[in-house]
Design an enzyme around this catalytic site. Structure first.
Site, PDB file in Angstrom:
ATOM      1  N   ASP A  63       0.965  -1.439   0.063  1.00 64.11           N
ATOM      2  CA  ASP A  63       0.008  -0.289  -0.093  1.00 64.11           C
ATOM      3  C   ASP A  63       1.126   0.980   0.283  1.00 64.11           C
ATOM      4  O   ASP A  63       2.119   1.566   1.227  1.00 64.11           O
ATOM      5  CB  ASP A  63      -1.223   0.129   1.185  1.00 64.11           C
ATOM      6  CG  ASP A  63      -2.090   0.750   1.614  1.00 64.11           C
ATOM      7  OD1 ASP A  63      -2.719   1.281   0.787  1.00 64.11           O
ATOM      8  OD2 ASP A  63      -1.531   2.465   2.277  1.00 64.11           O
ATOM      9  N   GLU A 118       1.074  -0.476  -5.235  1.00 64.01           N
ATOM     10  CA  GLU A 118       0.348   0.678  -5.224  1.00 64.01           C
ATOM     11  C   GLU A 118       1.215   1.584  -5.794  1.00 64.01           C
ATOM     12  O   GLU A 118       1.192   2.447  -4.366  1.00 64.01           O
ATOM     13  CB  GLU A 118      -0.553   0.642  -4.834  1.00 64.01           C
ATOM     14  CG  GLU A 118      -1.963   1.224  -4.584  1.00 64.01           C
ATOM     15  CD  GLU A 118      -2.949   2.618  -3.494  1.00 64.01           C
ATOM     16  OE1 GLU A 118      -3.427   3.415  -3.749  1.00 64.01           O
ATOM     17  OE2 GLU A 118      -1.676   2.252  -1.993  1.00 64.01           O
TER      18      GLU A 118
END
Length: 735
Positions: free
Chosen positions: A415, A468
């Site tokens: 993330d 990401e």
């Protein structure tokens, strides 16, 4: 061993030991305050002139005796919970303690008679920041040590003046169990006999500023459910049944393999179900729809459910709301046995400021940088990790390995990578300091990501890491030995943003945004991409996927189906968030979950939701059976525009090729009109074609404008009927 008692008998209890020399006042004060670095030097048994001195720290005890060969000798109270005495022995014997409280006497092992339960190699690797199985060295480890069963407690707290174990059985008072410092490693250790699984505990830190506070274990494998915050002693007993899956999951490199991902928020997918109950239904559902993988939003321990798991306080503990760590293993095992891979969202970019967790762990910045400008994450009100500190980097690298090795995770979706890569991320001028080269790249974070990726790929064959990352950073999926970050895949945020922007326009305006759908092919092979329609796109006012579409309800669903057909055919792997597979109209709600009632056959008003779900199933079935759609995702030779400039018609057509040259032709008509006898270029020496998928089919809720029978190429290509707001796939007609 016979004892020669030189003390006077005590008619009310065991004979007493000889009075021991008093402790140095400074040592005594530091010990009782929890600020002593070596309590084992003061407590336990030690040879002295004239015998062996025994000393125990047992607050609230009425009396303490030493038990040797069944004989008891009472220790003398020194006050404040300290008991001591000397016996005329030539060597230190095997002994236990008999401690008397208000509820009776308890015979226990003395924790301070044991040698350190952590080896020199472990300490060396911790100091070097190279302990790839750090969870086996730090935390609470049930074990047998020197022939005695108990739990070894270890914690890294290099700035602490003292550390003690506080637990449910001490009523959260750590006085009785100070830990010893293991030198320059910054590690504190204590083996507690008789303490086993299920024990709730924390570490009581005495900072160098004189403050005392309780902290959850950073390495805890299990933790209490919020609002309670204690760590729990745990050891896995799960017996894996996925040996075949693990042996073959890496047979095909991910970039040349089918990879279709269903993203799931476990607590809300079927609210109220535990991990074990989910294991009964989730694998069957995912299998039925044909996805190759599931991706779990973060499952590491987090205190606030509204963070969806992105505010992690226990990086080594599973979310306990749905069950134990072994229950989570059971779910992964069930998915593997059903042939489904498991990806997990992993959050190394930041951590919350809760005072019982990682923040200022030993009274000083430890996991976070010491410079407040670097420590504070401006967007999320959290702390960033100090990637320049080897122990912190080790904590995170080992954590990535932990999930792969201990839970058989098949992939880590990392993330917020962009927030790690740039020193000026969300910061204004003056709020950040350039790197040594004057640039804005965070060189420590780059080194961490490279180390993490290289370590995971070396230790866990078949695992994929996914970034990401929303910027144009070069080489995110390039190998580390070629100067890249080393990820296997990267979310294509540009494709997501542009394609959703295009599809949200009214068809009459789409011709002005045609390049938003074609631009992705300008960079499609710069990285190994995943096309993500994730949870982030269907919350916070962004609307569900079908609700982004213009027009009436029929047109919205038609746009939705056409978009999915385009997405599945586009180069790159694909990811779809739960609820979007059946065109749920409402945004995702974490407390509520998907609107499963829309699929109820008795809900006659909207049977079309089942049609969209059936389309997703057929998309995945055709995708898996068509190597042209996944075999050359990273090879420019696997793609060719058949029609890329039909802006006025809102039409896109392209060819995908398998390794053996077998083609698939995908044609999308994003206008609400039927286009009959529409010409599409195809190679002159190409095959006879047939329509194998049409998102306008009646079974999906469409108008059933189709192209039956074989489609023969002509000199100028093929001519087909394009259904409105639909995608069709054509493949070679069987000879």
């Amino acid at each position: 061993m016979a004892l020669r008692d030189t003390s006077l008998p005590d008619p009310s209890g065991p004979a007493r030991c000889r009075t021991a020399p008093p402790l140095d006042p400074t040592d005594r004060g530091r010990l009782l305050a929890g600020a002593h670095h070596d309590p084992h030097a003061l407590l336990g048994a030690h040879a002295v002139r004239g015998g062996v001195v025994f000393r125990a720290l047992r607050p609230f005890a009425r009396s303490v005796s030493v038990v040797i060969d069944g004989e008891r000798r009472g220790l003398v109270s020194e006050g404040e919970g300290l008991f001591s005495g000397v016996l005329p022995l030539k060597e230190i014997p095997a002994y236990t303690l008999s401690v008397s409280y208000g509820d009776g006497e308890h015979e226990v092992e003395d924790p301070y008679r044991f040698l350190p339960a952590l080896g020199e190699l472990d300490l060396h690797l911790i100091r070097e920041g190279r302990h790839e199985q750090l969870w086996k060295a730090l935390g609470a480890e049930p074990m047998t040590h020197q022939g005695v069963t108990g739990t070894r407690f270890t914690v890294w707290a290099p700035n602490a003046q003292g550390v003690r174990v506080a637990a449910d059985f001490t009523y959260w008072d750590g006085t009785a169990f100070p830990m010893r410092s293991l030198g320059a490693s910054g590690v504190w250790e204590l083996f507690l006999p008789g303490v086993g699984e299920g024990t709730r505990y924390k570490f009581e830190i005495h900072s160098r500023h004189g403050h005392r506070f309780l902290k959850a274990d950073p390495m805890a494998r299990y933790a209490e459910n919020p609002p309670d915050t204690a760590s729990i002693v745990h050891s896995s007993r799960h017996e894996w049944g996925d040996a075949e899956w693990m042996a073959h999951r890496g047979d095909l490199p991910v970039h040349v393999a089918p990879f279709s991902v269903y993203e799931v928020h476990l607590p809300s997918w079927r609210p109220g179900l535990t991990y074990r109950e989910l294991a009964e239904v989730l694998p069957a559902y995912v299998n039925d729809l044909g996805f190759t993988h599931v991706e779990f939003m973060p499952v590491a321990h987090h205190p606030f459910s509204g963070s969806w798991g992105y505010q992690v306080t226990g990086f080594y503990a599973t979310m306990g709301r749905l069950g134990t760590p072994d229950d989570f293993r059971f779910l992964i095992d069930a998915l593997h046995r059903a042939g489904i891979g498991v990806i997990m969202d992993w959050v190394p970019a930041h951590f919350p400021k809760d005072d019982w967790a990682l923040a200022r762990f030993d009274g000083e910045p430890l996991y976070e940088p010491g410079d407040d400008r670097r420590a504070e994450h401006p967007d999320w009100g959290t702390y960033e990790f100090d990637f320049g500190r080897v122990e912190v980097r080790n904590f995170l690298v080992a954590n990535a390995v932990y999930w792969c090795e201990e839970f058989h995770i098949d992939g880590l979706r990392v993330d917020a990578v962009a927030s790690m890569l740039y020193l000026d991320y969300s910061r204004d001028s003056g709020q950040w300091t350039p790197n040594v080269f004057g640039g804005r790249e965070d060189l420590d974070a780059v080194a961490f990501l490279r180390e993490m990726n290289a370590t995971v790929y070396r230790r866990a064959p078949g695992v994929v890491t996914i970034a990401e990352e929303s910027t144009a950073w070069d080489g995110v999926t390039r190998p580390t030995d070629s100067g890249g970050l080393g990820f296997g895949l990267k979310w294509n945020m540009g494709w997501m943003h542009d394609s959703l922007g295009y599809i949200s326009h009214e068809p009459v305006h789409r011709k002005y945004h045609h390049n938003e759908m074609t631009f992705s092919m300008m960079y499609a092979y710069s990285e190994n991409y995943v096309l993500p329609i994730s949870h982030d796109e269907v919350v916070h006012g962004k609307q569900a996927l079908v609700s982004k579409m213009p027009g009436d309800w029929w047109q919205q669903r038609a746009n939705h189906r056409a978009y999915l057909g385009f997405m599945w055919a586009h180069p790159g792997k694909q990811l779809l968030f739960m609820g979007q597979e059946f065109a749920q109209g409402a945004e995702w709600s974490e407390p509520h979950g998907p609107d499963w009632w829309l699929l109820d056959p008795g809900y006659s008003a909207e049977p079309d939701h089942r049609g969209v779900r059936d389309l997703v199933r057929d998309l995945n079935t055709a995708y898996l059976a068509t190597p042209a759609l996944w075999q050359r995702d990273t090879d420019p030779g696997g793609f060719q525009w058949a029609l890329g400039n039909a802006a006025d018609d809102n039409v896109f057509a392209f060819l995908r090729y398998a390794a053996d040259g077998t083609p698939l032709l995908a044609v999308s008509n994003f206008s609400p009109v039927v286009r009959e006898d529409y010409r599409i270029w195809v190679p002159e020496d190409g095959p006879v074609w047939e329509e194998t998928l049409n998102t306008d089919a009646a079974k999906y809720g469409g108008g059933d404008v189709t192209n039956p029978g074989p489609i023969k190429p002509e000199e100028d290509g093929i001519r087909i009927t394009l259904p409105p707001l639909a995608t069709v796939w054509l493949t070679p007609y069987p000879s």
